[in-house]
Write a protein that holds these residues in place. Structure first.
Motif, mmCIF file in Angstrom:
data_model
loop_
_atom_site.group_PDB
_atom_site.id
_atom_site.type_symbol
_atom_site.label_atom_id
_atom_site.label_comp_id
_atom_site.label_asym_id
_atom_site.label_seq_id
_atom_site.Cartn_x
_atom_site.Cartn_y
_atom_site.Cartn_z
ATOM 1 N N ILE A 1 0.805 -1.473 -0.270
ATOM 2 C CA ILE A 1 0.076 -0.040 -0.750
ATOM 3 C C ILE A 1 0.739 1.153 0.098
ATOM 4 C CG2 ILE A 1 -0.378 -0.194 2.577
ATOM 5 C CD1 ILE A 1 -2.923 1.255 2.294
ATOM 6 N N GLU A 2 0.488 1.771 -0.920
ATOM 7 C CA GLU A 2 0.947 2.892 -1.085
ATOM 8 C C GLU A 2 0.665 4.524 -0.023
ATOM 9 O OE1 GLU A 2 1.936 5.165 -4.856
ATOM 10 O OE2 GLU A 2 2.509 6.522 -4.417
ATOM 11 N N LYS B 1 9.085 7.928 -8.830
ATOM 12 C CA LYS B 1 9.370 6.324 -8.090
ATOM 13 C C LYS B 1 9.696 6.206 -7.305
ATOM 14 C CE LYS B 1 9.388 2.236 -10.208
ATOM 15 N NZ LYS B 1 8.351 1.212 -10.889
ATOM 16 N N VAL B 2 10.968 7.424 -7.173
ATOM 17 C CA VAL B 2 11.450 7.352 -5.956
ATOM 18 C C VAL B 2 10.793 7.976 -4.563
ATOM 19 C CG1 VAL B 2 13.721 8.143 -4.557
ATOM 20 C CG2 VAL B 2 14.071 7.148 -6.196
ATOM 21 N N LYS B 3 9.073 8.493 -4.533
ATOM 22 C CA LYS B 3 8.850 9.126 -3.895
ATOM 23 C C LYS B 3 7.929 8.034 -3.606
ATOM 24 C CE LYS B 3 5.497 12.746 -2.364
ATOM 25 N NZ LYS B 3 5.972 12.211 -0.898
ATOM 26 N N SER B 4 6.937 7.163 -4.012
ATOM 27 C CA SER B 4 6.108 6.305 -4.893
ATOM 28 C C SER B 4 7.279 5.304 -3.455
ATOM 29 C CB SER B 4 5.996 5.418 -5.744
ATOM 30 O OG SER B 4 5.803 4.367 -5.458
ATOM 31 N N MET B 5 8.445 4.791 -3.998
ATOM 32 C CA MET B 5 9.270 3.970 -2.857
ATOM 33 C C MET B 5 9.129 4.237 -0.984
ATOM 34 S SD MET B 5 11.805 2.208 -5.507
ATOM 35 C CE MET B 5 12.648 0.995 -4.560
ATOM 36 N N LYS B 6 9.336 5.273 -1.297
ATOM 37 C CA LYS B 6 9.579 5.402 -0.271
ATOM 38 C C LYS B 6 8.439 6.032 0.979
ATOM 39 C CE LYS B 6 13.098 8.639 -0.373
ATOM 40 N NZ LYS B 6 14.689 9.661 -0.263
ATOM 41 N N SER B 7 7.193 5.823 -0.110
ATOM 42 C CA SER B 7 5.600 6.007 0.846
ATOM 43 C C SER B 7 4.694 4.362 0.678
ATOM 44 C CB SER B 7 4.965 7.143 -0.486
ATOM 45 O OG SER B 7 5.499 8.029 -0.142
ATOM 46 N N THR C 1 19.372 12.285 -15.036
ATOM 47 C CA THR C 1 18.417 12.219 -14.086
ATOM 48 C C THR C 1 19.097 11.980 -12.492
ATOM 49 O OG1 THR C 1 16.884 12.052 -15.519
ATOM 50 C CG2 THR C 1 15.875 12.411 -13.544
ATOM 51 N N ALA C 2 19.474 10.425 -12.186
ATOM 52 C CA ALA C 2 19.741 10.996 -10.246
ATOM 53 C C ALA C 2 20.813 11.472 -10.313
ATOM 54 C CB ALA C 2 19.926 9.344 -10.275
ATOM 55 N N LYS C 3 21.519 11.816 -10.618
ATOM 56 C CA LYS C 3 23.120 12.893 -10.166
ATOM 57 C C LYS C 3 22.199 13.891 -10.130
ATOM 58 C CE LYS C 3 26.643 10.344 -9.682
ATOM 59 N NZ LYS C 3 26.981 9.920 -8.490
ATOM 60 N N GLU C 4 21.383 13.879 -11.045
ATOM 61 C CA GLU C 4 20.813 15.708 -10.812
ATOM 62 C C GLU C 4 19.772 15.730 -9.755
ATOM 63 O OE1 GLU C 4 18.370 16.519 -14.680
ATOM 64 O OE2 GLU C 4 20.254 16.350 -15.542
ATOM 65 N N ALA D 1 14.391 -3.014 -8.115
ATOM 66 C CA ALA D 1 12.463 -2.193 -9.265
ATOM 67 C C ALA D 1 12.927 -1.885 -10.449
ATOM 68 C CB ALA D 1 11.822 -1.532 -7.898
ATOM 69 N N MET D 2 12.454 -2.118 -11.619
ATOM 70 C CA MET D 2 12.307 -1.524 -12.645
ATOM 71 C C MET D 2 12.751 0.047 -13.225
ATOM 72 S SD MET D 2 10.999 -3.223 -15.915
ATOM 73 C CE MET D 2 11.608 -4.703 -16.652
ATOM 74 N N LEU D 3 13.172 0.438 -13.705
ATOM 75 C CA LEU D 3 12.210 2.202 -13.920
ATOM 76 C C LEU D 3 12.013 1.678 -15.625
ATOM 77 C CD1 LEU D 3 14.924 4.045 -12.544
ATOM 78 C CD2 LEU D 3 12.974 4.190 -11.691
#
Length: 240
Positions: free
Chosen positions: A75-76, A169-175, A98-101, A158-160
Motif C-alpha cells: 500500500i502506498e 518513483k523514488v517518492k512512491s518507494m519511500k511511501s 537524472t539521478a545525479k541531478e 525494481a524496474m524503471l
C-alpha cells in the motif's frame, strides 16, 4: 500460498480515532524525551540519535497459517513514512544523469563492470542501500556483472521504465509499505516516523489498518489486537 492485493476495498474502520490520537501523541512525546503515562506508570522518554520508525503490530486470529492461504499486499501511504530510505539507481544514460541531478546515488554499466562478480564487493555495496532501481534496458544485464548476490540478499532492483518519472518513483518507494503474512500470527511493519506531523501519522495508520483488514478472508474477525510503538518506545493498544 499467498493471496496478494494492492487495492483497498471500503471497510468500516473499528479504530477509535480519539484513542488513536492520544496514543500517537504519547508515542511522539516519548520520542522527544517527555514523560508519559503508560497504564499506572509514568515513563520518561529519551531523544535518540536517529529518526525512530512508528511500527504497527497486529496479531491475527481465526487463522491457521499452515492451512489457510497466507496473504500479502503493498500500500502506498499518503504521507512518506521512510524519508531516509537509501536507494541507488543503476541507470542508462538518461536515468543516470537524472539521478545525479536529483542527488541520488547512481551507477552505470561501467561501474557495474568494476565489480567483476566479486561477491564480497557486491555484498559490501548492497549493505549501503535499502534498495535499488534499474533502467528497463539494464536490468537483465545485472546478473552478468554482479552475479546472483543482489537476489540472494533480497535487494534485486525494481524496474524503471522508459516513461517513469524517477523522482516520483523514488517518492512512491519511500511511501510504500509491504504487508506479508508468514508462518506466525504476529505481523509488524513501519507506517510512519516520529518526525511527522501527528495528523499525518494518524492518516497513515488508519489507511494501513483498513488495508490490512481487507487482506484476510474474514476481515475484522481475523484481527485480534493492534498496537503502535516507536522503535525504542513502549507499545500502545489501539484495537482490542
Amino acid at each position: 500460498q499467498l493471496r496478494t492485493t494492492t487495492t483497498t476495498p471500503v471497510i468500516m474502520s473499528k479504530i477509535d480515532r480519539e484513542l488513536l490520537a492520544a496514543c500517537v501523541h504519547k508515542v511522539v512525546a516519548f520520542s522527544k524525551g517527555e514523560s508519559i503515562q503508560v497504564g499506572d506508570e509514568t515513563k520518561k522518554g529519551k531523544v535518540r540519535g536517529f529518526l525512530e520508525t512508528i511500527e504497527l503490530q497486529t496479531t491475527i486470529k481465526n487463522f491457521d497459517p499452515s492451512k489457510d492461504k497466507r496473504f500479502s499486499g503493498n500500500i502506498e501511504l499518503p504521507n512518506e513514512p521512510r524519508p531516509n530510505l537509501r536507494l541507488c539507481v543503476i541507470g542508462n544514460e538518461a536515468h543516470y544523469t537524472t539521478a545525479k541531478e536529483l542527488g541520488l546515488p547512481a551507477m552505470n554499466v561501467e561501474d557495474l563492470k568494476k565489480f567483476n562478480k566479486n561477491k564480497k564487493l557486491v555484498k559490501r555495496m548492497a549493505k549501503k542501500y535499502h534498495g535499488f532501481l534499474a533502467s528497463w534496458n539494464l536490468i537483465k544485464q545485472i546478473p552478468r556483472y554482479l552475479g546472483p548476490t543482489l537476489q540472494r540478499v533480497k535487494k534485486f532492483p525494481a524496474m524503471l521504465t522508459k516513461t517513469d518519472d524517477l523522482e516520483a518513483k523514488v517518492k512512491s518507494m519511500k511511501s510504500t509499505v509491504a504487508i506479508k503474512m508468514k508462518k506466525v500470527l504476529c505481523i509488524s511493519f513501519g507506517v510512519a516516523n516520529v518526525g511527522m506531523d501527528e495528523e499525518d501519522i494518524i492518516d497513515n495508520i488508519l489507511k494501513t489498518v483498513n488495508f490490512l483488514v481487507s487482506l484476510p478472508k474474514k476481515n475484522w474477525q481475523n484481527i485480534k489486537v493492534v498496537y503502535i510503538k516507536s522503535t525504542m518506545g513502549p507499545p500502545f493498544n489501539i484495537y482490542f
